[in-house]
Write an enzyme that holds these catalytic residues in place. Sequence first.
Site, mmCIF file in Angstrom:
data_model
loop_
_atom_site.group_PDB
_atom_site.id
_atom_site.type_symbol
_atom_site.label_atom_id
_atom_site.label_comp_id
_atom_site.label_asym_id
_atom_site.label_seq_id
_atom_site.Cartn_x
_atom_site.Cartn_y
_atom_site.Cartn_z
ATOM 1 N N HIS A 20 99.793 73.131 14.791
ATOM 2 C CA HIS A 20 98.962 74.268 15.010
ATOM 3 C C HIS A 20 98.980 74.863 16.295
ATOM 4 O O HIS A 20 99.299 75.946 16.738
ATOM 5 C CB HIS A 20 97.393 73.816 14.830
ATOM 6 N N LYS A 44 86.497 71.163 0.679
ATOM 7 C CA LYS A 44 86.334 69.690 0.842
ATOM 8 C C LYS A 44 85.611 69.045 2.024
ATOM 9 O O LYS A 44 85.494 69.774 3.046
ATOM 10 C CB LYS A 44 87.851 69.263 1.250
ATOM 11 N N ARG A 94 105.290 76.253 7.022
ATOM 12 C CA ARG A 94 106.254 74.862 7.329
ATOM 13 C C ARG A 94 107.265 74.787 6.129
ATOM 14 O O ARG A 94 108.591 74.426 6.805
ATOM 15 C CB ARG A 94 105.294 73.638 7.053
ATOM 16 N N SER A 132 97.119 68.281 8.517
ATOM 17 C CA SER A 132 96.092 67.585 8.878
ATOM 18 C C SER A 132 95.813 66.291 7.798
ATOM 19 O O SER A 132 95.256 65.372 8.086
ATOM 20 C CB SER A 132 94.895 68.577 8.887
HETATM 21 O O1 PNS Z 1 93.794 75.443 6.947
HETATM 22 P P1 PNS Z 1 93.439 75.968 5.491
HETATM 23 O O2 PNS Z 1 92.500 74.994 4.905
HETATM 24 O O3 PNS Z 1 94.601 76.164 4.820
HETATM 25 O O4 PNS Z 1 93.062 77.347 5.874
HETATM 26 C C1 PNS Z 1 92.300 78.218 4.791
HETATM 27 C C2 PNS Z 1 91.503 79.270 5.282
HETATM 28 C C3 PNS Z 1 90.315 78.702 6.363
HETATM 29 C C4 PNS Z 1 92.411 80.152 6.025
HETATM 30 C C5 PNS Z 1 91.032 80.005 3.849
HETATM 31 O O5 PNS Z 1 90.453 79.164 3.143
HETATM 32 C C6 PNS Z 1 90.044 80.927 4.212
HETATM 33 O O6 PNS Z 1 90.100 82.173 4.744
HETATM 34 N N1 PNS Z 1 88.675 80.854 3.767
HETATM 35 C C7 PNS Z 1 87.546 81.647 4.113
HETATM 36 C C8 PNS Z 1 87.136 82.390 2.727
HETATM 37 C C9 PNS Z 1 87.782 83.593 2.604
HETATM 38 O O7 PNS Z 1 87.737 84.571 3.277
HETATM 39 N N2 PNS Z 1 88.346 83.517 1.345
HETATM 40 C C10 PNS Z 1 89.161 84.601 0.640
HETATM 41 C C11 PNS Z 1 90.555 84.476 1.446
HETATM 42 S S1 PNS Z 1 91.489 83.491 0.556
#
Ligand code: PNS
Length: 165
Positions: A20, A44, A94, A132
Site C-alpha cells: 500500500h 470480515k 499485484r 494484509s
Molecule cells: O482492501 P480491499 O478490502 O480490497 O478494499 C475493498 C473496498 C473497500 C475498496 C471495497 O470493498 C469498497 O469500495 N467497499 C465500499 C462499498 C462499495 O462501494 N461497494 C460497491 C463497489 S464494489
Amino acid sequence: MSKLARAIFPGSFDPLTLGHVDIITRALEFCEQVIVGVLANPSKSPLFTADERVDLIEQHFRLYGERVVAESFSGLLVDFAKEQKTRVLLRGLRATSDFDYEAQMALMNRHLSSEIETFFLMTLEKHSYISSSLVKQVAPLGGSVEHLVPPVVAEALMDKYESVA
Ligand code: PNS
C-alpha cells in the site's frame, strides 16, 4: 506535468502494508493529495478498528503533511468520492489474479456513478506477494513482518497479538 488535485485510494488496510505504501508514494508523483479511504464496516471482522487503521496510516505518512490524509468511510465508495470532491479512485494490482475482482469493482463503481474513473497502479515486483491477510497469518505465529509492513504497523501487530495471548 500538472498534477491531479486529489484521488482516493480506498481499501480495508487491516493493516497497512508496504505494498500500500508503495502505491500511495508513487501516486503522489501525479496527485497533489491522496485520500486514503479506510472502509469502516467490512464484512470480515477486522483485527484493527477503523480508528486504529486510520491512526497507523497517519503515523506512517506524518512527514507528508496534508498530501496524505486518512479518513474512514462507510457506505458506498462513490458517495465518499463525491464527499471528497474527486472523480478518481486508485487501486493497486499485484498480479493478474487481482484483475477479475478489480475489474468488477471498477465497473460496479462506474455503474453507480458514471463520472468515477478507476486508475490502476502496478505494484513493485518485490511487494507483489504481500497482502494484509497473509501478514495477519504470519505475525501471530512469530514470523518476521519486517519487510512486509512499516515499522509502526509491525509494532502495533506485536502489541495486538501480545494483548490477546
Ligand atoms: O482492501 P480491499 O478490502 O480490497 O478494499 C475493498 C473496498 C473497500 C475498496 C471495497 O470493498 C469498497 O469500495 N467497499 C465500499 C462499498 C462499495 O462501494 N461497494 C460497491 C463497489 S464494489
